[in-house]
Write a protein that holds these residues in place. Structure first.
Motif, PDB file in Angstrom:
ATOM      1  N   THR A 113       4.169  -9.789  16.406  1.00 57.68           N
ATOM      2  CA  THR A 113       3.555  -9.030  17.495  1.00 57.68           C
ATOM      3  C   THR A 113       2.448  -9.888  18.094  1.00 57.68           C
ATOM      4  O   THR A 113       2.181 -10.999  17.632  1.00 57.68           O
ATOM      5  N   GLY A 114       1.765  -9.347  19.088  1.00 60.65           N
ATOM      6  CA  GLY A 114       0.687 -10.091  19.720  1.00 60.65           C
ATOM      7  C   GLY A 114      -0.531 -10.284  18.844  1.00 60.65           C
ATOM      8  O   GLY A 114      -1.392 -11.128  19.150  1.00 60.65           O
ATOM      9  N   THR A 115      -0.638  -9.537  17.739  1.00 56.51           N
ATOM     10  CA  THR A 115      -1.806  -9.668  16.861  1.00 56.51           C
ATOM     11  C   THR A 115      -1.490 -10.408  15.557  1.00 56.51           C
ATOM     12  O   THR A 115      -2.366 -10.549  14.703  1.00 56.51           O
ATOM     13  N   THR A 116      -0.262 -10.884  15.398  1.00 54.25           N
ATOM     14  CA  THR A 116       0.094 -11.618  14.186  1.00 54.25           C
ATOM     15  C   THR A 116      -0.748 -12.886  14.055  1.00 54.25           C
ATOM     16  O   THR A 116      -0.929 -13.623  15.030  1.00 54.25           O
ATOM     17  N   ILE A 117      -1.244 -13.132  12.867  1.00 54.59           N
ATOM     18  CA  ILE A 117      -1.977 -14.374  12.592  1.00 54.59           C
ATOM     19  C   ILE A 117      -0.940 -15.473  12.340  1.00 54.59           C
ATOM     20  O   ILE A 117      -0.170 -15.396  11.375  1.00 54.59           O
ATOM     21  N   THR A 118      -0.907 -16.480  13.186  1.00 54.26           N
ATOM     22  CA  THR A 118       0.136 -17.503  13.116  1.00 54.26           C
ATOM     23  C   THR A 118      -0.404 -18.870  12.702  1.00 54.26           C
ATOM     24  O   THR A 118       0.318 -19.861  12.763  1.00 54.26           O
ATOM     25  N   ASP A 119      -1.641 -18.924  12.265  1.00 54.79           N
ATOM     26  CA  ASP A 119      -2.278 -20.187  11.889  1.00 54.79           C
ATOM     27  C   ASP A 119      -2.859 -20.059  10.485  1.00 54.79           C
ATOM     28  O   ASP A 119      -3.573 -19.093  10.179  1.00 54.79           O
ATOM     29  N   ALA A 120      -2.544 -21.029   9.621  1.00 55.33           N
ATOM     30  CA  ALA A 120      -2.980 -20.964   8.224  1.00 55.33           C
ATOM     31  C   ALA A 120      -4.501 -20.959   8.102  1.00 55.33           C
ATOM     32  O   ALA A 120      -5.064 -20.221   7.286  1.00 55.33           O
ATOM     33  N   ALA A 121      -5.171 -21.747   8.907  1.00 52.92           N
ATOM     34  CA  ALA A 121      -6.636 -21.808   8.831  1.00 52.92           C
ATOM     35  C   ALA A 121      -7.255 -20.481   9.254  1.00 52.92           C
ATOM     36  O   ALA A 121      -8.206 -19.988   8.627  1.00 52.92           O
ATOM     37  N   ALA A 122      -6.723 -19.890  10.320  1.00 55.63           N
ATOM     38  CA  ALA A 122      -7.224 -18.585  10.768  1.00 55.63           C
ATOM     39  C   ALA A 122      -6.968 -17.523   9.703  1.00 55.63           C
ATOM     40  O   ALA A 122      -7.798 -16.638   9.477  1.00 55.63           O
ATOM     41  N   TYR A 123      -5.833 -17.622   9.016  1.00 51.61           N
ATOM     42  CA  TYR A 123      -5.512 -16.649   7.976  1.00 51.61           C
ATOM     43  C   TYR A 123      -6.488 -16.766   6.810  1.00 51.61           C
ATOM     44  O   TYR A 123      -6.948 -15.759   6.269  1.00 51.61           O
ATOM     45  N   ARG A 124      -6.829 -17.997   6.438  1.00 47.38           N
ATOM     46  CA  ARG A 124      -7.776 -18.173   5.328  1.00 47.38           C
ATOM     47  C   ARG A 124      -9.152 -17.636   5.700  1.00 47.38           C
ATOM     48  O   ARG A 124      -9.886 -17.131   4.849  1.00 47.38           O
ATOM     49  N   ALA A 125      -9.500 -17.750   6.975  1.00 49.45           N
ATOM     50  CA  ALA A 125     -10.774 -17.177   7.423  1.00 49.45           C
ATOM     51  C   ALA A 125     -10.755 -15.658   7.289  1.00 49.45           C
ATOM     52  O   ALA A 125     -11.757 -15.039   6.901  1.00 49.45           O
ATOM     53  N   VAL A 126      -9.617 -15.053   7.571  1.00 47.85           N
ATOM     54  CA  VAL A 126      -9.473 -13.603   7.417  1.00 47.85           C
ATOM     55  C   VAL A 126      -9.582 -13.222   5.937  1.00 47.85           C
ATOM     56  O   VAL A 126     -10.180 -12.198   5.594  1.00 47.85           O
ATOM     57  N   LEU A 127      -9.019 -14.056   5.048  1.00 48.80           N
ATOM     58  CA  LEU A 127      -9.140 -13.781   3.618  1.00 48.80           C
ATOM     59  C   LEU A 127     -10.602 -13.831   3.175  1.00 48.80           C
ATOM     60  O   LEU A 127     -11.038 -13.019   2.349  1.00 48.80           O
ATOM     61  N   ASP A 128     -11.368 -14.762   3.735  1.00 44.78           N
ATOM     62  CA  ASP A 128     -12.798 -14.823   3.406  1.00 44.78           C
ATOM     63  C   ASP A 128     -13.508 -13.542   3.853  1.00 44.78           C
ATOM     64  O   ASP A 128     -14.346 -12.996   3.121  1.00 44.78           O
ATOM     65  N   GLU A 129     -13.186 -13.077   5.061  1.00 46.39           N
ATOM     66  CA  GLU A 129     -13.778 -11.837   5.567  1.00 46.39           C
ATOM     67  C   GLU A 129     -13.373 -10.645   4.697  1.00 46.39           C
ATOM     68  O   GLU A 129     -14.196  -9.763   4.398  1.00 46.39           O
ATOM     69  N   THR A 130     -12.118 -10.643   4.291  1.00 46.14           N
ATOM     70  CA  THR A 130     -11.613  -9.543   3.458  1.00 46.14           C
ATOM     71  C   THR A 130     -12.333  -9.506   2.113  1.00 46.14           C
ATOM     72  O   THR A 130     -12.736  -8.435   1.637  1.00 46.14           O
ATOM     73  N   ARG A 131     -12.506 -10.665   1.505  1.00 45.32           N
ATOM     74  CA  ARG A 131     -13.188 -10.731   0.219  1.00 45.32           C
ATOM     75  C   ARG A 131     -14.629 -10.232   0.324  1.00 45.32           C
ATOM     76  O   ARG A 131     -15.109  -9.473  -0.520  1.00 45.32           O
ATOM     77  N   ALA A 132     -15.313 -10.631   1.384  1.00 43.13           N
ATOM     78  CA  ALA A 132     -16.706 -10.215   1.576  1.00 43.13           C
ATOM     79  C   ALA A 132     -16.817  -8.721   1.868  1.00 43.13           C
ATOM     80  O   ALA A 132     -17.748  -8.051   1.421  1.00 43.13           O
ATOM     81  N   ARG A 133     -15.841  -8.181   2.585  1.00 47.62           N
ATOM     82  CA  ARG A 133     -15.870  -6.778   3.006  1.00 47.62           C
ATOM     83  C   ARG A 133     -15.381  -5.849   1.906  1.00 47.62           C
ATOM     84  O   ARG A 133     -15.840  -4.716   1.786  1.00 47.62           O
ATOM     85  N   GLY A 134     -14.385  -6.330   1.132  1.00 48.39           N
ATOM     86  CA  GLY A 134     -13.852  -5.525   0.052  1.00 48.39           C
ATOM     87  C   GLY A 134     -12.555  -4.808   0.378  1.00 48.39           C
ATOM     88  O   GLY A 134     -11.939  -4.201  -0.497  1.00 48.39           O
ATOM     89  N   TRP A 135     -12.089  -4.898   1.597  1.00 48.67           N
ATOM     90  CA  TRP A 135     -10.837  -4.262   1.989  1.00 48.67           C
ATOM     91  C   TRP A 135     -10.209  -5.037   3.140  1.00 48.67           C
ATOM     92  O   TRP A 135     -10.882  -5.786   3.856  1.00 48.67           O
ATOM     93  N   ALA A 136      -8.887  -4.876   3.279  1.00 47.79           N
ATOM     94  CA  ALA A 136      -8.115  -5.662   4.254  1.00 47.79           C
ATOM     95  C   ALA A 136      -7.583  -4.785   5.378  1.00 47.79           C
ATOM     96  O   ALA A 136      -7.501  -3.563   5.255  1.00 47.79           O
TER      97      ALA A 136
END
Length: 248
Positions: free
Chosen positions: A160-183
Motif C-alpha cells: 500500500t502507500g504506507t508500506t515501509i519499503t526500506d530496511a533502514a527506515a524499518y529499523r528506525a521504526v523498530l527503535d521507535e517501537t522499542r522506546a514507545r512499548g507498542w507497535a
C-alpha cells in the motif's frame, strides 16, 4: 526445504481443507496426476493421509493425533486464549497472537469479531515481517543480530502507500517501537485496516510473542485504537506475560 517436502506440505494443506482427488491435488501442486498419486500414497502409508471409498484423499488419523500432541505443547496459546477472547469481546475488533518460532513469526491464535469482517490472516501462517504490527513488536525487542537474521530474507515489497519499503527506515521504526512499548501497522498490508501490537514476555523476560488488535479504519482509526483499546491491550499482554512467569 526440498521440493518433495514442500510438495508434501502443500498436498496436506490441500486435502485438509476438503477431500480431493489425485487430479485435483496434481493441479494444485502443478504436477502430473501420477506424481500426485505417488505423493498421496506415500502420505497414506505414513498415516498422514487416507484414501476414502470414493477415491478421494483426506487427512489421516495419525496426522490428527500429531496435531493434538502439538496443540498440547503450545503453552503460550493455552495461557493466552481466554485473555485474547476477552480482549476481542471488549474491543469488538480482530485480535491476533503471533509467536517467534525459529526463523519465522507465525500467527498462533486469532479471535474474529462476532459481527465483523474476517481478515485474511490464518493461524499457522507466517506474518509479513515489514508490515505486521506483531512483527514490529517482537523484532523491536529481540537482540539486533536476531532481528537482522529474521529480516535477511525480507523483500520489503510495497503493498500500500504506507508500506515501509526500506530496511533502514524499518529499523528506525523498530527503535521507535522499542522506546514507545507498542507497535503500529498503519494500513501497510491492506490499506483499509490498521492495528496496534504489544509484546509478550516469557519467564526470563525475553519477548517471545505479541498480541495485536486490528480494526477496519472505517470503524476505528489509529487515534481511536490508541485512546480506546491500547490500555486494555497493554493490560492483557502484561497479564499473559505474568502467567508465563514474567516478573516486571
Amino acid at each position: 526445504m526440498s521440493q518433495t517436502v514442500r510438495r508434501a506440505i502443500d498436498a496436506l494443506e490441500c486435502i485438509a481443507r476438503r477431500p480431493r482427488t489425485q487430479t485435483e491435488v496434481g493441479e494444485h501442486l502443478g504436477v502430473h496426476r501420477s506424481t500426485a498419486l505417488r505423493l498421496l500414497e506415500s502420505l497414506a502409508e505414513g498415516g498422514l493421509a487416507r484414501r476414502l471409498p470414493d477415491g478421494r484423499y483426506a487427512v489421516g488419523h495419525r496426522l490428527a493425533g500429531l496435531a493434538q500432541l502439538a496443540v498440547e505443547q503450545f503453552g503460550l496459546k493455552d495461557v493466552a486464549s481466554e485473555h485474547l477472547r476477552g480482549l476481542g469481546e471488549r474491543s469488538g475488533h480482530t485480535v491476533h497472537l503471533a509467536a517467534l518460532e525459529g526463523e519465522q513469526i507465525v500467527y498462533v491464535d486469532k479471535v474474529d469479531p462476532v459481527d465483523g469482517v474476517r481478515l485474511y490472516s490464518q493461524i499457522g501462517r507466517p506474518v509479513t515481517l515489514h508490515t505486521a504490527g506483531v512483527a514490529k513488536a517482537i523484532l523491536a525487542h529481540v537482540p539486533r543480530d536476531r532481528a537482522d537474521a529474521l529480516l535477511a530474507g525480507c523483500d520489503f515489497a510495497p503493498h500500500t502507500g504506507t508500506t515501509i519499503t526500506d530496511a533502514a527506515a524499518y529499523r528506525a521504526v523498530l527503535d521507535e517501537t522499542r522506546a514507545r512499548g507498542w507497535a503500529v501497522d498503519d494500513g501497510e498490508y491492506e490499506d483499509y485496516v490498521n492495528c496496534l501490537a504489544v509484546p509478550v514476555r516469557d519467564s526470563g523476560g525475553d519477548v517471545v510473542a505479541a498480541v495485536s488488535v486490528t480494526a477496519l479504519k472505517a470503524k476505528a482509526d489509529l487515534a481511536a485504537l490508541e485512546a480506546d483499546v491500547l490500555p486494555d491491550l497493554m493490560t492483557t499482554t502484561e497479564t499473559i506475560s505474568k502467567e508465563l512467569g514474567w516478573r516486571p
